[in-house]
Design a protein around this motif. Structure first.
Motif, PDB file in Angstrom:
ATOM      1  N   PHE A 166      -0.103  53.269 -20.095  1.00 50.17           N
ATOM      2  CA  PHE A 166       0.782  53.906 -19.127  1.00 50.17           C
ATOM      3  C   PHE A 166       0.593  53.169 -17.805  1.00 50.17           C
ATOM      4  N   HIS A 167       1.514  53.346 -16.888  1.00 49.01           N
ATOM      5  CA  HIS A 167       1.380  52.782 -15.545  1.00 49.01           C
ATOM      6  C   HIS A 167       0.951  53.899 -14.614  1.00 49.01           C
ATOM      7  N   CYS A 168      -0.165  53.694 -13.947  1.00 54.04           N
ATOM      8  CA  CYS A 168      -0.722  54.701 -13.046  1.00 54.04           C
ATOM      9  C   CYS A 168       0.192  54.887 -11.838  1.00 54.04           C
ATOM     10  N   SER A 169       0.582  56.118 -11.563  1.00 61.55           N
ATOM     11  CA  SER A 169       1.474  56.390 -10.439  1.00 61.55           C
ATOM     12  C   SER A 169       0.749  56.283  -9.093  1.00 61.55           C
ATOM     13  N   LYS A 170      -0.581  56.312  -9.097  1.00 62.11           N
ATOM     14  CA  LYS A 170      -1.337  56.220  -7.841  1.00 62.11           C
ATOM     15  C   LYS A 170      -1.623  54.784  -7.435  1.00 62.11           C
ATOM     16  N   CYS A 171      -2.044  53.947  -8.396  1.00 65.72           N
ATOM     17  CA  CYS A 171      -2.405  52.575  -8.019  1.00 65.72           C
ATOM     18  C   CYS A 171      -1.497  51.519  -8.646  1.00 65.72           C
ATOM     19  N   GLY A 172      -0.650  51.919  -9.606  1.00 66.85           N
ATOM     20  CA  GLY A 172       0.273  50.980 -10.222  1.00 66.85           C
ATOM     21  C   GLY A 172      -0.330  50.115 -11.304  1.00 66.85           C
ATOM     22  N   ASN A 173      -1.633  50.248 -11.559  1.00 68.59           N
ATOM     23  CA  ASN A 173      -2.278  49.440 -12.585  1.00 68.59           C
ATOM     24  C   ASN A 173      -1.876  49.879 -13.978  1.00 68.59           C
ATOM     25  N   ALA A 174      -1.955  48.938 -14.888  1.00 68.99           N
ATOM     26  CA  ALA A 174      -1.661  49.201 -16.285  1.00 68.99           C
ATOM     27  C   ALA A 174      -2.966  49.140 -17.061  1.00 68.99           C
ATOM     28  N   SER A 175      -3.701  50.255 -17.083  1.00 67.81           N
ATOM     29  CA  SER A 175      -4.973  50.238 -17.795  1.00 67.81           C
ATOM     30  C   SER A 175      -5.376  51.638 -18.217  1.00 67.81           C
ATOM     31  N   PHE A 176      -6.352  51.701 -19.094  1.00 68.00           N
ATOM     32  CA  PHE A 176      -6.919  52.975 -19.528  1.00 68.00           C
ATOM     33  C   PHE A 176      -7.785  53.576 -18.421  1.00 68.00           C
ATOM     34  N   LEU A 177      -8.384  52.720 -17.588  1.00 69.64           N
ATOM     35  CA  LEU A 177      -9.327  53.186 -16.572  1.00 69.64           C
ATOM     36  C   LEU A 177      -8.704  54.140 -15.569  1.00 69.64           C
ATOM     37  N   CYS A 178      -7.443  53.981 -15.277  1.00 65.64           N
ATOM     38  CA  CYS A 178      -6.790  54.843 -14.283  1.00 65.64           C
ATOM     39  C   CYS A 178      -6.829  56.303 -14.697  1.00 65.64           C
ATOM     40  N   LEU A 179      -6.813  56.560 -15.990  1.00 65.57           N
ATOM     41  CA  LEU A 179      -6.898  57.952 -16.460  1.00 65.57           C
ATOM     42  C   LEU A 179      -8.170  58.605 -15.946  1.00 65.57           C
ATOM     43  N   LYS A 180      -9.276  57.879 -16.020  1.00 64.45           N
ATOM     44  CA  LYS A 180     -10.564  58.421 -15.601  1.00 64.45           C
ATOM     45  C   LYS A 180     -10.735  58.388 -14.083  1.00 64.45           C
ATOM     46  N   LEU A 181     -10.232  57.346 -13.446  1.00 57.84           N
ATOM     47  CA  LEU A 181     -10.421  57.186 -12.015  1.00 57.84           C
ATOM     48  C   LEU A 181      -9.596  58.168 -11.183  1.00 57.84           C
ATOM     49  N   HIS A 182      -8.386  58.475 -11.638  1.00 57.27           N
ATOM     50  CA  HIS A 182      -7.480  59.289 -10.839  1.00 57.27           C
ATOM     51  C   HIS A 182      -7.250  60.686 -11.401  1.00 57.27           C
ATOM     52  N   SER A 183      -8.047  61.106 -12.373  1.00 58.64           N
ATOM     53  CA  SER A 183      -7.861  62.431 -12.983  1.00 58.64           C
ATOM     54  C   SER A 183      -8.441  63.517 -12.096  1.00 58.64           C
TER      55      SER A 183
END
Length: 183
Positions: A166-183
């Motif tokens: 998915f594309h993170c709506s907060k940082c725009g990155n395309a990674s699994f890590l954003c799920l954990k970082l921005h949850s």
């Protein structure tokens, strides 16, 4: 990768059966089960389309074509092979360069040697040059176990299955890590 879950490649291709001779912009995937997508359902046409599957390619991709690099007019197995060769420390720094993948215009069929414009099937022998084919990225690959898909947000093909990104709506990155970082 956006916050919106995207449907899987398999689901996308179940909705739209692709005709190999009239490819849309973007990737196509031939799953080997639908011979009707090949002109008629004749087994000889299917056999010709599948000929050489997983027998050609390089360390980067299994595919049935080579490319003519638009930057130096030389033939390589893939853009990674080109970049490894042309960015080697053995090459004078002034002559080093990378292949601009979106500018690729010519491919050479590995089975019959016919040079032609970028397309999924050979105009001469009818072989499929890559079960996964993206007309945007000029990417061919017979190894569909990588679960390739074209990400229109990133503008490139990715591996790992569309449903896993998915594309993170907060940082725009395309990674699994954003799920954990921005949850």
């Amino acid at each position: 990768m956006g916050a919106v879950q995207l449907e899987s490649v398999a689901a996308q291709h179940a909705h739209a059966k692709l005709n190999v001779d009239s490819l849309p912009q973007g990737p196509s995937l031939f799953d080997g089960n639908d011979t009707a997508r090949i002109d008629g359902s004749k087994s000889d046409e299917y056999e010709r389309f599948e000929k050489g599957l997983m027998q050609y390619g390089c360390a980067h991709y299994r595919r049935r074509c080579r490319i003519r690099a638009p930057c130096c007019n030389e033939i390589f197995d893939c853009r990674h092979c080109h970049n490894e060769s042309k960015n080697s420390i053995k090459i004078d720094t002034a002559r080093r360069h990378e292949l601009p993948r979106h500018e690729l215009q010519q491919v050479i069929c590995s089975l019959c040697g016919t040079e032609q414009e970028v397309r999924q099937t050979c105009i001469s022998c009818g072989v499929c040059m890559g079960k996964y084919f993206c007309e945007v990225c000029k990417l061919f690959d017979d190894d569909v176990s990588k679960e390739q898909y074209h990400c229109h947000v990133c503008g490139i093909c990715r591996i790992g299955g569309r449903e896993n990104f998915f594309h993170c709506s907060k940082c725009g990155n395309a990674s699994f890590l954003c799920l954990k970082l921005h949850s």
